[in-house]
Design an enzyme around this catalytic site. Structure first.
Site, PDB file in Angstrom:
ATOM      1  N   LYS A  80       0.846  -1.190   0.000  1.00 20.36           N
ATOM      2  CA  LYS A  80       0.000   0.000   0.000  1.00 20.36           C
ATOM      3  C   LYS A  80       0.883   1.241   0.000  1.00 20.36           C
ATOM      4  O   LYS A  80       1.890   1.291   0.716  1.00 20.36           O
ATOM      5  CB  LYS A  80      -0.873  -0.045   1.252  1.00 20.36           C
ATOM      6  CG  LYS A  80      -1.932   1.015   1.397  1.00 20.36           C
ATOM      7  CD  LYS A  80      -2.786   0.711   2.622  1.00 20.36           C
ATOM      8  CE  LYS A  80      -3.923   1.690   2.817  1.00 20.36           C
ATOM      9  NZ  LYS A  80      -4.784   1.309   3.970  1.00 20.36           N
ATOM     10  N   SER A 156      -9.478   0.982   3.123  1.00 20.22           N
ATOM     11  CA  SER A 156      -8.701   1.811   2.230  1.00 20.22           C
ATOM     12  C   SER A 156      -7.555   1.086   1.538  1.00 20.22           C
ATOM     13  O   SER A 156      -6.919   1.643   0.636  1.00 20.22           O
ATOM     14  CB  SER A 156      -8.116   2.992   3.019  1.00 20.22           C
ATOM     15  OG  SER A 156      -7.216   2.542   4.024  1.00 20.22           O
ATOM     16  N   SER A 180      -9.527  -1.450   7.331  1.00 19.21           N
ATOM     17  CA  SER A 180      -8.987  -1.276   5.981  1.00 19.21           C
ATOM     18  C   SER A 180      -8.191  -2.447   5.442  1.00 19.21           C
ATOM     19  O   SER A 180      -7.799  -2.445   4.276  1.00 19.21           O
ATOM     20  CB  SER A 180      -8.130  -0.005   5.920  1.00 19.21           C
ATOM     21  OG  SER A 180      -8.955   1.132   5.975  1.00 19.21           O
TER      22      SER A 180
END
Length: 464
Positions: A80, A156, A180
């Site tokens: 990420k 996310s 997330s």
């Protein structure tokens, strides 16, 4: 020999160590797949192809020279884009951050995985500043679900979910503040692990809400999940929240089974009445694990409210300088939530922390009687991109916060959770396996038992 991008990571590493595959061939196969599929999925924001090729060449040279290889030798990895990647600005899904100077070093977790032989392929799409459950990024575009590209990945850690599910990266890293890791793993049909708060260091990653932020892995296979997690364990002085605990390996005990474990199903707040897919998945997992006891986790709604307030207050304080200087460069939905957090009375934050402590103590009382608690992960399968509302128990709710309905109360008190996927005739959906602090081993044992019995398997997306 050809490379199967859906082969478990630990099997790929074994084949590379035996000389059946070269690390360079594996790397090229995954880079080619990224090149072919990423334009449609939008999972990667940065591809570190030359770095990956250099690392793969080093691994092949070490094998040829008879030098020992790490347990993840040649296994592709992605992260990420809130984790630092040397040579890239740490964008954290934002427009503002991409103007930062490139990171001088990798995040600690990337360093540890690469030391074990993993090959970094690049950085992944995410919700702006991690304040998102949808995977719709206003600056980089929506990340698309590999099972149906008209649908959300969840957020996310959107790119982490999509890349792992689509066979672009067998292992990926994400973050989980309010869900997330678990929401994208649920909607994309893969395994995820949110460790205990303080278990894995967050050093050299961009924060969202310090007292709630966790980092953790995604994988398509439970052995891979445990292997990556074990490699990353250990304290780091740069993260003061990282507990000074020695590593507690989980991989050796994966196959111990669940016999003797006391497993309950969360009821009350976590009821799946009217949620067809979530109810079917939870029931299937509960039957497979022999869980018949239902416990009402009193206070979960209060804990979720506390998580909202704590997230709002801490994140808005952190972002206030950026809000003052460049409010127009935020996604309006993210900006408005930060601005609302900046206006919260201090007393509300204090009371939220009291509620958090109270719910933690309540959960410890439950864990004196049970070892694991099963709960739904998301109230639905992947919604359509652009969808704004969600019907839950007959009530129409805003979609963005409601995807975290079942994950936020658990995040609030930092418990370890393994997310397991259930795939029926339609889209996948996940189930949370929750344990007491520091008992990731129990979560992973149950996940492994479910995978071994064919109940929870990360099925390749049929449409790719």
């Amino acid at each position: 020999m050809s490379v199967d991008v859906f082969e478990p990571a630990h099997v790929l590493a074994q084949r590379i160590a035996k000389g059946e595959l070269s690390a360079q061939a594996v790397t090229e196969a995954f880079l080619a797949r990224i090149g072919a599929l990423n334009p449609g999925l939008n999972a990667f924001t940065d591809v570190t192809a030359e770095r990956a090729r250099r690392q793969a060449a080093r691994i092949d040279a070490d094998r040829a020279a008879g030098r020992p290889l790490g347990p993840l030798a040649g296994v592709p990895l992605s992260a990420k884009n809130l984790l630092d990647i040397a040579g890239l600005p740490t964008r954290a899904g934002s427009k503002i951050n991409r103007e930062r100077a490139p990171a001088g070093r990798d995040a600690v977790l990337i360093e540890r995985l690469e030391a074990a032989g993993a090959v970094l392929l690049g950085g992944l799409n995410m919700g702006e500043y991690a304040y998102d459950f949808t995977g719709e990024n206003a600056h980089d575009g929506a990340c698309r679900n590999p099972h149906d590209t008209a649908r959300m990945t969840g957020g996310s850690s959107s790119g982490s979910g999509a890349a792992t599910a689509a066979g672009l990266s067998p292992i990926s890293l994400g973050s989980d503040t309010n869900g997330s890791i678990r929401v994208p793993a649920s909607l994309c049909g893969i395994f995820g692990l949110k460790p205990t708060y303080g278990r894995l260091p967050r050093s050299r990653s961009f924060p969202f809400c310090d007292s709630l932020d966790h980092l953790g892995p995604f994988a398509r296979d439970v052995t891979d999940l445990a292997l990556a997690y074990d490699v990353m364990q250990g304290p780091d002085a740069e993260d003061p929240a990282c507990a000074q605990r020695p590593p507690e390996p989980t991989l050796p005990g994966l196959d111990q089974g669940v016999e003797g474990l006391r497993i309950a199903v969360a009821g009350g707040y976590f009821s799946t009445d009217g949620m067809k897919e979530a109810d079917a998945a939870l029931s299937q997992v509960a039957r497979a694990l022999g869980a018949t006891q239902v416990i009402d986790l009193e206070g979960a709604a209060i804990a979720r409210a506390a998580a909202f307030l704590i997230t709002n207050a801490e994140s808005s304080g952190f972002h206030l300088p950026r809000l003052k200087a460049r409010a127009h460069d935020f996604d309006p939905e993210t900006r408005d939530r930060f601005l609302a957090g900046a206006l919260l009375p201090a007393g509300w934050y204090v009371q939220a922390q009291r509620a958090r402590r109270w719910f933690h103590d309540e959960m410890m009382r439950y864990f004196s009687a049970v070892d694991l608690i099963l709960a739904p992960a998301t109230p639905c399968t992947a919604p359509l991109i652009g969808q704004k509302t969600l019907e839950v128990r007959g009530e129409v709710l805003p979609l963005r916060p409601s995807l975290g309905l079942f994950t936020q109360p658990i995040s609030c008190i930092g418990l370890p959770v393994a997310l397991v996927p259930v795939t029926g005739a339609g889209l996948p959906i996940g189930v949370q396996i929750i344990a007491a602090p520091w008992r990731e081993d129990l979560c992973l044992r149950a996940a492994y038992a479910l995978q071994s019995r064919g109940v929870c398997v990360a099925a390749p997306p049929a449409r790719l």
